[in-house]
Design an enzyme around this catalytic site. Structure first.
Site, short mmCIF file in Angstrom:
data_model
loop_
_atom_site.label_atom_id
_atom_site.label_comp_id
_atom_site.label_asym_id
_atom_site.label_seq_id
_atom_site.Cartn_x
_atom_site.Cartn_y
_atom_site.Cartn_z
N HIS A 1 0.85 -1.20 0.00
CA HIS A 1 0.00 0.00 0.00
C HIS A 1 0.88 1.24 0.00
O HIS A 1 2.09 1.16 0.23
CB HIS A 1 -0.89 0.03 1.25
CG HIS A 1 -0.11 0.17 2.53
ND1 HIS A 1 0.58 -0.86 3.10
CD2 HIS A 1 0.12 1.25 3.32
CE1 HIS A 1 1.20 -0.44 4.19
NE2 HIS A 1 0.94 0.84 4.35
N ASP B 1 0.86 5.13 1.97
CA ASP B 1 0.21 5.78 3.10
C ASP B 1 -0.51 7.03 2.58
O ASP B 1 0.06 7.79 1.80
CB ASP B 1 1.25 6.16 4.17
CG ASP B 1 1.87 4.93 4.83
OD1 ASP B 1 1.30 3.83 4.71
OD2 ASP B 1 2.94 5.07 5.46
N ARG C 1 8.20 -8.78 15.05
CA ARG C 1 8.51 -7.39 14.67
C ARG C 1 7.52 -6.48 15.38
O ARG C 1 6.31 -6.76 15.42
CB ARG C 1 8.38 -7.23 13.16
CG ARG C 1 8.56 -5.80 12.65
CD ARG C 1 8.46 -5.75 11.12
NE ARG C 1 8.39 -4.40 10.63
CZ ARG C 1 9.45 -3.66 10.32
NH1 ARG C 1 10.68 -4.14 10.46
NH2 ARG C 1 9.30 -2.43 9.87
N HIS D 1 4.79 0.12 -0.11
CA HIS D 1 5.56 -0.72 0.81
C HIS D 1 4.69 -1.82 1.39
O HIS D 1 3.46 -1.79 1.26
CB HIS D 1 6.18 0.15 1.92
CG HIS D 1 5.19 0.99 2.68
ND1 HIS D 1 4.55 2.09 2.15
CD2 HIS D 1 4.68 0.86 3.94
CE1 HIS D 1 3.73 2.61 3.03
NE2 HIS D 1 3.77 1.87 4.14
C1 LIG Z 1 -7.63 -1.06 3.97
C2 LIG Z 1 -7.42 0.08 4.60
C3 LIG Z 1 -6.61 0.22 5.87
C4 LIG Z 1 -6.32 1.69 5.88
C5 LIG Z 1 -7.63 2.25 5.43
C6 LIG Z 1 -7.86 1.42 4.15
O1 LIG Z 1 -9.20 1.41 3.70
C7 LIG Z 1 -6.94 1.97 3.06
C8 LIG Z 1 -5.72 2.71 3.65
C9 LIG Z 1 -5.16 2.00 4.87
C10 LIG Z 1 -4.15 2.83 5.63
C11 LIG Z 1 -2.69 2.60 5.19
C12 LIG Z 1 -1.76 3.46 6.03
C13 LIG Z 1 -2.14 3.53 7.50
C14 LIG Z 1 -3.67 3.68 7.73
C15 LIG Z 1 -3.98 3.89 9.19
C16 LIG Z 1 -4.22 4.76 6.85
O2 LIG Z 1 -4.42 5.91 7.17
O3 LIG Z 1 -4.50 4.24 5.61
C17 LIG Z 1 -4.34 2.46 7.08
C18 LIG Z 1 -5.86 2.30 7.22
C19 LIG Z 1 -6.25 1.40 8.41
O4 LIG Z 1 -5.47 0.56 8.84
O5 LIG Z 1 -7.39 1.53 8.87
O1 LIG Z 2 4.78 -2.22 10.43
C1 LIG Z 2 5.52 -1.73 9.58
O2 LIG Z 2 6.72 -1.84 9.60
C2 LIG Z 2 4.88 -0.94 8.44
C3 LIG Z 2 3.38 -0.94 8.51
C4 LIG Z 2 2.75 0.06 7.61
O3 LIG Z 2 3.20 0.26 6.53
C5 LIG Z 2 1.57 0.81 8.07
O4 LIG Z 2 1.08 0.56 9.20
O5 LIG Z 2 1.10 1.68 7.31
FE LIG Z 3 2.26 1.99 5.57
#
Ligand SMILES: C=C1C[C@]23C[C@@]1(O)CC[C@H]2[C@@]12CCC[C@@](C)(C(=O)O1)[C@H]2[C@@H]3C(=O)O
Ligand SMILES: O=C(O)CCC(=O)C(=O)O
Ligand SMILES: [Fe+2]
Length: 332
Positions: free
Chosen positions: A205, A207, A272, A262
């Site tokens: 994904h 961020d 981890r 990543h």
């Molecule tokens: C599948 C998902 C988890 C996520 C929200 C989403 O619908 C798409 C983006 C995902 C992500 C990736 C980076 C960290 C995170 C907290 C964010 O802001 O977008 C996660 C979201 C999550 O874990 O809820």
């Molecule tokens: O746990 C990690 O090292 C990365 C996880 C990550 O990419 C995320 O939480 O968005």
């Molecule tokens: Fe991430």
């Protein structure tokens, strides 16, 4: 986390062609104590959207304290941890990531950085001393946010932008929608021996926010994707931070900086533990390419608010390219 039966394993993804990990030695290294690093920083964001930071100024004491609170939390019985779950979107999550069917070999705590809501919801699981967790979190998040702002100001300098706080002011805003995440990837030697493959801990994904600052223990697993689509393994370093460019920064720089794709593969021998600060803008903030970075070029993205982007992100799958919806179709 509990061990799984064979059918239950089918919900997880694996990486075939398991080979011994070869670490990539070309990750840009930024020394924050050197003002000249701003040029390297810009190059790193253009080429990789990813770099490693040393001399970061976050006291090791803050890092160790929060890591040990995280380890204590993840060692609690599942029934206790589930008292602060499922994440909606904040709280304790186990295997399920987001609301749209993504799974990984990971358990996590997803928090907003608003301290009030953390303390209220978490006091039950942090037992007789929830204050200890809250303090560790507060110290850590404040120090990491400060570092994030320094990095964003160095980026603005490196890009020769007039307003050096053009990015950092979004994180400094009281309404900043920043998120904090603790991830725990238990080792799974039995499963990996059974399948002879690596399990996906956290699927690929980008961020969504502006910038993410990641610190992990010394266990490998993080991989980034290069512009040719290949995946490289990032050598772990518990004394440094790793920085990801997020989608919003890619938009604000009109695509000059790349948000890095990543993922995390589980390590079959060691757990981890990672802690990530996602610096985001206020919900009402308009995200668009900065005029000085468009000059003489086309704007690659439409303007949108962070609220609109986030709403669309939360209805997407983890691996989706969330920016396509906001791209401008080039005029022909
Ligand atoms: C599948 C998902 C988890 C996520 C929200 C989403 O619908 C798409 C983006 C995902 C992500 C990736 C980076 C960290 C995170 C907290 C964010 O802001 O977008 C996660 C979201 C999550 O874990 O809820
Ligand atoms: O746990 C990690 O090292 C990365 C996880 C990550 O990419 C995320 O939480 O968005
Ligand atoms: Fe991430």
């Amino acid at each position: 986390m509990v061990l799984l039966s064979k059918p239950a394993l089918e919900q997880f993804s694996f990486i075939r062609n398991r080979k011994p990990t070869t670490f990539f030695s070309g990750i840009p290294l930024i020394d924050l104590s050197k003002p000249d690093s701003k040029h390297l920083l810009v190059e790193a964001c253009e080429e990789f959207g990813f770099f490693k930071v040393i001399n970061h100024g976050v006291p090791m004491e803050f890092i160790s304290k929060l890591e040990s609170e995280a380890v204590n939390f993840f060692s609690l019985p599942l029934s206790e941890k589930e008292k602060v779950g499922p994440p909606s979107p904040f709280g304790y999550g186990n295997k399920s990531i987001g609301q749209n069917g993504d799974v990984g070999w990971v358990e996590y705590l997803l928090l907003n950085t608003n301290q009030e809501s953390i303390s209220q919801r978490f006091s039950s699981v942090f037992g007789d001393n929830p204050e200890k967790f809250r303090c560790a979190l507060n110290d850590y998040v404040s120090a990491v946010k400060k570092m994030a702002c320094e990095i964003l100001e160095m980026m603005a300098d490196g890009l020769k932008l007039q307003q050096r706080n053009v990015f950092s002011k979004l994180l400094m805003d009281e309404q900043s929608d920043s998120v904090f995440r603790l991830n725990h990837y238990p080792p799974c030697p039995e499963i990996e021996a059974l399948t002879d493959q690596n399990m996906i801990g956290f699927g690929e994904h980008t961020d969504p926010q502006i910038i993410s600052l990641l610190r992990s223990n010394n266990t490998s697993g993080l991989q980034i994707s290069l512009s040719d689509g290949s995946w490289i393994s990032v050598p772990p370093d518990q004394n440094s931070f790793f920085v990801n460019v997020g989608d919003s920064l890619q938009v604000m720089t009109n695509g000059r900086f790349k948000s890095v794709r990543h993922r995390v593969l589980t390590n079959s021998m060691k757990a981890r533990v990672s802690m990530i600060y996602f610096g985001g803008p206020p919900l009402c903030e308009k995200i668009a390419p900065l005029p000085s970075l468009i000059k003489g070029k086309e704007s690659l993205y439409k303007e949108f608010t962070w609220f609109e982007y986030k709403r669309s992100a939360y209805s997407s799958r983890l691996a989706d390219n969330r920016l396509v919806l906001f791209e401008r179709i080039a005029a022909s």
